[in-house]
Design an enzyme around this catalytic site. Structure first.
Site, mmCIF file in Angstrom:
data_model
loop_
_atom_site.group_PDB
_atom_site.id
_atom_site.type_symbol
_atom_site.label_atom_id
_atom_site.label_comp_id
_atom_site.label_asym_id
_atom_site.label_seq_id
_atom_site.Cartn_x
_atom_site.Cartn_y
_atom_site.Cartn_z
ATOM 1 N N VAL A 1 0.826 -1.216 0.000
ATOM 2 C CA VAL A 1 0.000 0.000 0.000
ATOM 3 C C VAL A 1 0.857 1.262 0.000
ATOM 4 O O VAL A 1 0.569 2.214 -0.730
ATOM 5 C CB VAL A 1 -0.955 -0.013 1.216
ATOM 6 N N HIS A 2 1.923 1.291 0.787
ATOM 7 C CA HIS A 2 2.702 2.527 0.887
ATOM 8 C C HIS A 2 3.491 2.841 -0.380
ATOM 9 O O HIS A 2 4.048 3.925 -0.509
ATOM 10 C CB HIS A 2 3.606 2.511 2.114
#
Length: 379
Positions: free
Chosen positions: A284-285
């Site tokens: 996600v990051h």
């Protein structure tokens, strides 16, 4: 601590703001700094602040001392026992004066420490590094990062036409990675995986599930570790076609019947169904909000009612007080050209927006390396 946000509406100046402004002006005064350094009640604070400020200025040199030790395999030599500078200089093909300079620098950083008869052995941090070979892989990888940070203002302005990290992580760009281009980053991800596998497995019970889908799972190191720990589980791996192809070639014989590999892009392709747990480990990051929203909706659609989505990655602090999440990953992802570390509160909001309920931040042993958040598709 309040974080300044772009385009924030104008607000009245509070008493706290005025007091902090007065404090800042006082601390910036050279006259006050000289007084604080001499006054017995403030001398210790002044010395500590001076050291902290100098450490910020000298931080790059400290990292290069570590890089030199790793490049020379100094810690691998010292793990077998202490040596003197002359012996190390001979083995590492360095002039004695240069070897002595490096050892003194490394000793000041607790990478090595003095022993009897003028010899040196592993220091507390050097010994810890030997036990975590993934750190050495990251130190070598940081050569690209250091080069990208030569002009940090140009990086922030988007004035650099290309970056080393943007090339290294080809999925951050617009082109489809090839099998050749994914090899370096797949190897790095596999090398660094042991640092977080155990923490994630301790933070969440995978035994309650029957099938896990690891999205963006690289060569399959994480999902393989999960299947090894939970024998009744079956698994699926979903990653870019070139990565999936490499993973298929390296799949252990013991997992041939338990792990299915799927190639595709979660930005354009549907996620395979059939899993009651989906994991996003350090995924996600790496992406901007629009891509994350798309991914979370795709995960929701692929899960059955009651299915769980698990996110595992470094996270930022809501008040921007975490140097790892906000400073290190803030600039690392800027150099990569995509993504940002998000506070747990932000991730919880994105999960809720995608339709997940009961978002929960789960305790991990080393939150500086990885934190875990789960959300559930409603029954």
């Amino acid at each position: 601590m309040h974080v300044l946000m772009p385009d924030a509406p104008a607000q009245a100046v509070t008493l706290r703001d005025r007091l902090l402004t007065w404090r800042d002006q006082l601390l910036a005064s050279q006259r006050f700094q000289r007084w604080a350094a001499a006054f017995p009640m403030t001398r210790g604070i002044a010395e500590r602040r001076t050291r902290e400020l100098f450490d910020l200025c000298a931080g790059f040199v400290y990292t290069q001392v570590l890089a030199a030790c790793v490049e020379l395999d100094l810690f691998a030599i010292l793990k077998h026992g202490p040596c003197d500078a002359a012996e190390l200089a001979r083995r590492l093909n360095l002039p004695l004066a240069a070897m002595t300079r490096l050892l003194r620098a490394a000793q000041s950083l607790q990478l090595v420490e003095g022993r009897s008869a003028g010899r040196v052995g592993l220091g507390p941090l050097g010994a810890a590094l030997v036990g975590n070979p993934a750190i050495a892989a990251m130190v070598r990888h940081h050569r690209l990062f250091y080069d990208d940070l030569r002009n940090p203002v140009a990086l922030l302005r988007g004035a650099q036409p290309s970056t080393g990290l943007g090339t290294f992580w080809p999925y951050a760009g617009a082109t489809e990675p090839t099998a050749v281009s994914v090899a370096p980053y797949s190897a790095l991800m596999a090398a660094s995986l042991p640092l977080l596998v155990e923490d994630v497995l301790e933070a969440y019970s995978f035994a309650q599930h029957r099938c896990v889908l690891d999205v963006g799972g690289g060569l399959g190191g994480f999902v393989s570790a999960v299947l090894d720990r939970v024998p009744h589980l079956t698994g699926m791996l979903f990653d870019l076609p070139a990565v999936a192809e490499s993973a298929g070639r390296q799949l252990p014989d013991a997992l041939q019947d338990r792990l299915a590999i799927h190639g595709g892009s979660f930005l354009t392709d549907r996620l395979p169904g059939g899993a009651d747990l989906i994991t996003l480990v350090r995924v996600v990051h790496d992406h901007e909000d629009a891509a994350v929203r798309h991914l979370l909706r795709a995960a929701w659609a692929a899960l059955p009612p009651g299915g769980v989505l698990l996110i595992a990655e470094p996270m930022a602090a809501a008040d921007a007080t975490d140097p790892v999440g906000d400073a290190y990953f803030g600039f690392y992802l800027a150099a990569m050209g995509s993504g940002r570390a998000r506070p747990p509160e932000t991730l919880a909001g994105l999960l809720a927006e995608a339709g997940f309920v009961a978002p929960k931040l789960r305790r991990t042993r080393r939150p500086v390396l990885v934190r875990v958040m789960t959300g559930q598709r409603p029954l």
